[in-house]
Design a protein around this motif. Structure first.
Motif: not given
Lengths: 382, 382
Positions: A59-61, A63, A67, A218-222, A237-238
């Motif tokens: 869930t994101c654009s 970009t 990333e 570092p990452k969590y949402y991604f 996951a989310f």
């Protein structure tokens, strides 16, 4: 009255099937109905990406998805080669730079294609390179790059992963991920998928997942590893953008019904029609090799492209896109990505004729439309 | 036939106004119509957040928005105190840990509230603390924490920022960001906003933005400075989830028509009704202080909560949520967040009565509904 048409390189028109699906009440994303649907979506996406790999839905654009593709499969101390030549190609280098990576850009004048031999030389100069990024269809310039050839060059290098932004290419050009050895392939929902923006897609092969294990950004949402663990259980996951996933399921059915070859052929034909139309009106094509997703063209001398784009929208109801950054005054961009057919190309070129005339260009009214019609009049496959 | 009802702590039912808005054709996010609408959305969000600050709209889930809140306003070498006591409170600490920060957890048994004096002591032991995070309404346990008192403690510390997850609290409890000195406030679209998931919101005050300048976490998609620059021009940095923004505009109008006090009072009353209903059926409330968003309750001895939740959904058409992690067998959670009214509470408690009976609990059929009805029968404000 004036009907309104969205004929931009994304967002694109949304088929009624998907729009009505979004108007339904929500289902819960942890319930059995969603799981069943998401299981189907996963298979549909593999079909479109032409891959056996898992295609992750984020869930994101687009970009955000790219990333994620960079930071999950590289290390901070890695070197990344970003193939430039446009706003998006250059953006992927900026992301890697923001994460502290060493970024080498394969500089290409906007509008030109990446030359495989130039990439080969650059890779030879940077044997440590861990990832090469490319915008397959560079929407800012309307360019299509030779993905298959570039993939072969990267593969010959041995170490570097090839991460391809297929945001405006997946579903538009053939981009067989597995067959061409693309290691990471990214796309976005508001392009060929023809649904609203909000979903990004990332597929990665075993070579890439091996790098994931040692990635130290570092990452969590991604965090794509967590996503994959959830995906194989038909979960995310989310909390996902549920309504967009439901819409995705609908448009993927439409695409599968049409068939992959027909889908690509329709995009090719619409691109040919747009190209013929703008050229018949005295507008030069901007890119060296035109993408099937976007026709970027240069307005005739003395005409302001921004004025043309505005007139098309405000006076004639057709939203296309202007040129990006330094191309704003000279370039306009007609989108023919997603659920676009002959009627849209007629409408776009008709509005372009009027807007060019209003801007003072000397054009023959009807010349653009005749050129469009001639493209569609040719036997299929010509 | 069996009608289906979504009465979970999110996603929540979507009002028809918003669902039909999502069924409209897309507008382009760089056009004047979107800009005008987004300008209105920005003001609507400021009204709901009770702030003069910019409320940023991101395309991601609430977790993505909270990650953005952490990494934009801290430094890697900073210490962060995460107030625990539930799945979400603990998650914010995990994010900071993933970014290499030193994380100290204010440990609280699940279901209990954070005690201001305990936070004061922990801050005194960690004078270097740069941020305290809290889930105002901890949905995993149905707990509401004393946000105002905790904010005062953080403010007295002087240095730490107070970052509040208001994902299931904004629009449910009063949470006046400016008046209470909340430095960063986050929310998500599928909660009180009553639209599908896919949008996250982050508001930050001048103290937080000052820290942004020296923040050294790598970021690109979640770079809030870039977002703010775009927002003040009624734009987003990257393509937003357009259809969700259009839906947001609709539901914010509904909320403003209802009024902030009435909105909160409705949530309070529904929470009271759910609490009365479950208790009348022999289910003990799980949290020490119940949130207005979620009623978490413990099933009677010998009954399996998962079986109750499944029966409510599969047999009686009501989707609620189970207990999270180690609470799965003992706790169920009824949501009353967003566009929920008396009818939903009747439907939920009716289904609960049947599901509990089916699971072998000794209950008096109708006792839950009578308790619900009695709550609504009281004069408003009692």
């Amino acid at each position: 009255m004036q009907k309104q048409f969205l004929i931009a390189p994304g967002p694109t028109p949304v088929p009624e099937e998907a729009r009505l699906a979004m108007a339904r009440e929500l289902m819960h994303h942890r319930g059995p109905v969603f799981k069943r649907l998401f299981g189907e979506v996963r298979k549909q996406l593999q079909w479109l990406f032409e891959t056996q790999e898992e295609v992750l839905t984020l869930t994101c654009s687009g970009t955000g998805a790219f990333e994620a593709a960079i930071i999950n499969f590289t290390r901070r101390e890695d070197t990344l080669i970003a193939i430039g030549g446009g706003k998006f190609g250059e953006r992927w280098g900026k992301i890697a730079g923001a994460y502290g990576m060493k970024v080498v850009t394969l500089d290409i004048p906007w509008g030109q294609t990446a030359k495989p031999e130039a990439l080969r030389d650059l890779l030879a100069a940077h044997p440590e390179c861990a990832m090469v990024t490319l915008s397959a269809s560079e929407t800012s310039t309307g360019t299509y790059h030779p993905v298959e050839e570039l993939a072969a060059v990267v593969r010959a290098h041995g170490r570097a992963l090839f991460a391809v932004d297929g945001i405006t290419a997946v579903g538009v050009h053939r981009l067989p991920m597995d067959a061409w050895g693309i290691d990471v392939l990214v796309s976005g929902s508001q392009k060929a998928f023809g649904i609203p923006p909000g979903l990004g897609f990332v597929a990665a092969n075993a070579r890439a997942w091996e790098r994931y294990e040692s990635s130290n950004h570092p990452k969590y949402y991604f965090d794509l590893g967590r996503e994959r663990t959830n995906h194989v259980q038909n979960q995310t996951a989310f909390t996902p953008a549920i309504s967009l996933v439901v819409a995705l399921h609908e448009v993927m059915k439409l695409m599968q019904t049409e068939g992959l070859e027909a889908l690509i052929e329709r995009h090719r034909l619409n691109a040919c029609a747009a190209q013929a139309g703008v050229q018949a009106l005295g507008c030069r094509l901007y890119p060296e090799v035109a993408s099937y997703s976007t026709t970027a063209a240069v307005v005739p001398e003395g005409v302001d492209a921004q004025q043309v784009v505005r007139a098309m929208r405000d006076r004639y109801g057709v939203t296309i896109a202007g040129g990006q950054d330094h191309l704003a005054s000279s370039v306009f961009r007609i989108g023919h990505i997603g659920f676009i057919d002959r009627s849209d190309m007629l409408i776009a070129i008709s509005a372009l004729e009027f807007a060019l005339r209003d801007a003072g260009a000397k054009i023959e009214i009807g010349a653009g439309l005749r050129a469009v019609q001639n493209v569609y009049a040719q036997p299929v496959g010509q």
